[in-house]
Each structure stands twice: as structure tokens, then as C-alpha cells.
Design an enzyme around this catalytic site. Structure first.
Site, PDB file in Angstrom:
ATOM      1  N   ASN A   9       0.997  -1.163   0.121  1.00  0.00           N
ATOM      2  CA  ASN A   9      -0.150   0.059  -0.148  1.00  0.00           C
ATOM      3  C   ASN A   9       0.782   1.246   0.011  1.00  0.00           C
ATOM      4  OD1 ASN A   9      -2.002   2.072   0.472  1.00  0.00           O
ATOM      5  ND2 ASN A   9      -2.146   1.413   2.552  1.00  0.00           N
ATOM      6  N   TRP A  10       0.991   1.754  -1.130  1.00  0.00           N
ATOM      7  CA  TRP A  10       1.833   3.048  -1.315  1.00  0.00           C
ATOM      8  C   TRP A  10       1.417   4.349  -0.777  1.00  0.00           C
ATOM      9  CZ3 TRP A  10       3.766   2.903  -6.950  1.00  0.00           C
ATOM     10  CH2 TRP A  10       4.979   2.002  -7.190  1.00  0.00           C
ATOM     11  N   LYS A  11       0.167   4.151  -0.243  1.00  0.00           N
ATOM     12  CA  LYS A  11      -0.567   5.380   0.198  1.00  0.00           C
ATOM     13  C   LYS A  11      -0.614   6.572  -0.760  1.00  0.00           C
ATOM     14  CE  LYS A  11       0.587   3.719   4.778  1.00  0.00           C
ATOM     15  NZ  LYS A  11      -0.051   3.784   6.151  1.00  0.00           N
ATOM     16  N   HIS A  91      -9.611   0.818   4.689  1.00  0.00           N
ATOM     17  CA  HIS A  91      -8.192   1.364   5.275  1.00  0.00           C
ATOM     18  C   HIS A  91      -8.423   2.535   6.435  1.00  0.00           C
ATOM     19  CE1 HIS A  91      -4.222   2.540   6.153  1.00  0.00           C
ATOM     20  NE2 HIS A  91      -3.849   1.433   5.449  1.00  0.00           N
ATOM     21  N   GLU A  93      -7.031   4.763   7.359  1.00  0.00           N
ATOM     22  CA  GLU A  93      -6.814   6.145   7.030  1.00  0.00           C
ATOM     23  C   GLU A  93      -7.980   6.710   6.419  1.00  0.00           C
ATOM     24  OE1 GLU A  93      -3.055   5.552   5.065  1.00  0.00           O
ATOM     25  OE2 GLU A  93      -2.121   5.040   7.042  1.00  0.00           O
ATOM     26  N   GLU A 157      -5.576  -4.612  10.473  1.00  0.00           N
ATOM     27  CA  GLU A 157      -4.620  -3.651  10.961  1.00  0.00           C
ATOM     28  C   GLU A 157      -5.008  -2.899  12.130  1.00  0.00           C
ATOM     29  OE1 GLU A 157      -2.461  -2.824   6.915  1.00  0.00           O
ATOM     30  OE2 GLU A 157      -4.225  -1.580   7.016  1.00  0.00           O
ATOM     31  N   GLY A 163       2.024   2.653  10.787  1.00  0.00           N
ATOM     32  CA  GLY A 163       2.937   3.665  10.659  1.00  0.00           C
ATOM     33  C   GLY A 163       3.483   4.391  12.032  1.00  0.00           C
ATOM     34  N   SER A 193       3.090  -1.688  10.540  1.00  0.00           N
ATOM     35  CA  SER A 193       4.577  -1.906  10.763  1.00  0.00           C
ATOM     36  C   SER A 193       5.438  -2.995  10.519  1.00  0.00           C
ATOM     37  CB  SER A 193       4.795  -1.052  12.236  1.00  0.00           C
ATOM     38  OG  SER A 193       4.380   0.271  12.305  1.00  0.00           O
ATOM     39  N   GLY A 214       2.659  -0.890   4.268  1.00  0.00           N
ATOM     40  CA  GLY A 214       2.709   0.460   4.018  1.00  0.00           C
ATOM     41  C   GLY A 214       4.128   0.991   3.898  1.00  0.00           C
ATOM     42  N   GLY A 215       4.852   1.710   4.924  1.00  0.00           N
ATOM     43  CA  GLY A 215       5.921   2.414   4.557  1.00  0.00           C
ATOM     44  C   GLY A 215       7.029   1.325   3.955  1.00  0.00           C
TER      45      GLY A 215
END
Ligand code: PEP
Length: 232
Positions: A9-11, A91, A93, A157, A163, A193, A214-215
Site C-alpha cells: 500500500n503506497w498510500k 483502510h 486512514e 490492521e 505507521g 509496521s 505501507g511504509g
């Protein structure tokens, strides 16, 4: 589909089309040998630009209507027309920053499935819910809005782990994945994470069918390490 799923997930990253094309190319090359289902969720605008052979492309969001006066939204047929096969729904976010409600998420997932898109449906409790011992109750409620159909996988999640550099423990993940599978027997990914250094332990946790990352999915060598742990 391979047994385990590695999803990126590149966000809202990277910042340009050139970087996105280059990053996708690098991930595609590195991950090619890993016997996993490899999913890439870039921002909408990059979807038609990415040339990948070993990764399957998905969108980070979708709208529930197919066309019409919905400024700023993107429909399931539009996504299909640029090669997307999957969508992320729910998600944290989008739930917490953009205010998406459970009812909205259900409509989105149903519209995606109706149009032949597969869904990674995200669920997760906030820290205050976990601290109050309400985490199972929260997840049960979120799962009420998930279409229990073929083509849907769940990503567990915990919001406090996304994150933040904090992971749920293998015990917390194992018991929650088992709980989810009792309600809806499908693949369950863990997200929060996941990094190169903790992927091995998390990948060997009972009930983990893959990761939503993600990150670390923006760093090819670290993402490869996570994939390697999952493929073992
Ligand atoms: C995510 O965006 O779904 C996620 C799990 O992010 P991170 O890996 O950065 O915690």
C-alpha cells in the site's frame, strides 16, 4: 492464487509519475521469484502508467456507483479499464481521516465485487478500544459490513500499529486472526509496521496468510526481505 499474499500500500506516495514507474519496475523485478500473490496498490493516477508482469495491480479506494455526478470519485469499471484487479476497502486512514462509515465500505465492497474486482477489506481497532478490552467487539462489528463472499480477503490492521513502528504481538495477531476466521473463513493478512526485521516472526504466526505493508513497500530491498520471510 498462491497461498500467501504480499500487498504493498503506497498510500499517497511517491511524489511523481517517474518515481512511481521506477519503483514499480524495481519491485516487479525483485519480487519475481517469490512464490506469493503479489499485490500493488498505488495512487489512482499511477495505475495506467505502471508496467508490471509479476505484480497484480489494485486501487486504494473505489466509489460505489458506476458513473454519474460524483465529482472526484472513481468507479469500479474505470478501475478495471486501467488494469486494476483488486481494491482496498476500509483502510483506517480512510475511516478515520476521510470519515468513511461502515455502511459506505459495504457499498464499496459490493460494487467492486459486482464488477469483478477482488477486495482487501481492512479492519482494525483503535488503541483506546484495545486498552478497554473492546477489540474483539470492535472487529466483530466491522466484520458485519463485510460481504462474506469469494473474492474478499481481510486485512487485520490495528490502528495503533499502522505507521507507528509498533507491532501487535504474535499472540495478539494469532488470537485476532482466529477470531476473524471463525466469523468469515477467508485469508487474513496482518498489517501494521511490518518491516524487514520483524517479518520472520510475524510470518510464522499462526493464521497469518500474508501482509499488507505501507511504509516498507516503498523500499524495495526491505519489501523483498518481507516477501522472503512470507515465502519461507
Ligand atoms: C498500511 O498502510 O496498511 C500499513 C500497514 O502501514 P505501515 O506498514 O506503514 O504500518
Amino acid at each position: 492464487m498462491e497461498r500467501r499474499i504480499l500487498a504493498a500500500n503506497w498510500k499517497m506516495n511517491p511524489q511523481s509519475a517517474e518515481e512511481a514507474v521506477e519503483l514499480a519496475r524495481e519491485l516487479d523485478r525483485l519480487l519475481a521469484p517469490l512464490p506469493l500473490t503479489k499485490l500493488l496498490f498505488p495512487p489512482f493516477v499511477f495505475l495506467p502508467l505502471l508496467e508490471v508482469r509479476n505484480l497484480t495491480i489494485g486501487a486504494q479506494n473505489v466509489f460505489w456507483e458506476e458513473k454519474g455526478a460524483y465529482t472526484g470519485e472513481v468507479s469500479p469499471p474505470m478501475l478495471k479499464s486501467v488494469g486494476a484487479e483488486w481494491v482496498l476497502v476500509g483502510h483506517s486512514e480512510r475511516r478515520n481521516i476521510l470519515g468513511e462509515r461502515d455502511e459506505d465500505l459495504k457499498r464499496k465492497a459490493e460494487a467492486a465485487l459486482k464488477n469483478g474486482l477482488k477486495v482487501v477489506f481492512c479492519v482494525g481497532e483503535k488503541l483506546k478500544d484495545r486498552e478497554a478490552g473492546r477489540h474483539f467487539e470492535v472487529i466483530r462489528k466491522q466484520l458485519e459490513y463485510v460481504p462474506k463472499r469469494e473474492g474478499v480477503v481481510i486485512a487485520y490492521e490495528p490502528v495503533w500499529a499502522i505507521g507507528t513502528g509498533k507491532n501487535a504481538t504474535p499472540e495478539q495477531i494469532g488470537e485476532m486472526h482466529a477470531f476473524i476466521k471463525e466469523i468469515f473463513n477467508t485469508k487474513v493478512l496482518y498489517g501494521g509496521s511490518v518491516k524487514g526485521h520483524n517479518a520472520k516472526e510475524l510470518a510464522s504466526t499462526e493464521g497469518v496468510d500474508g501482509f499488507l505493508v505501507g511504509g516498507a513497500s516503498l523500499k524495495p530491498s526491505e519489501f523483498y526481505k518481507i516477501g522472503e520471510a512470507l515465502a519461507e
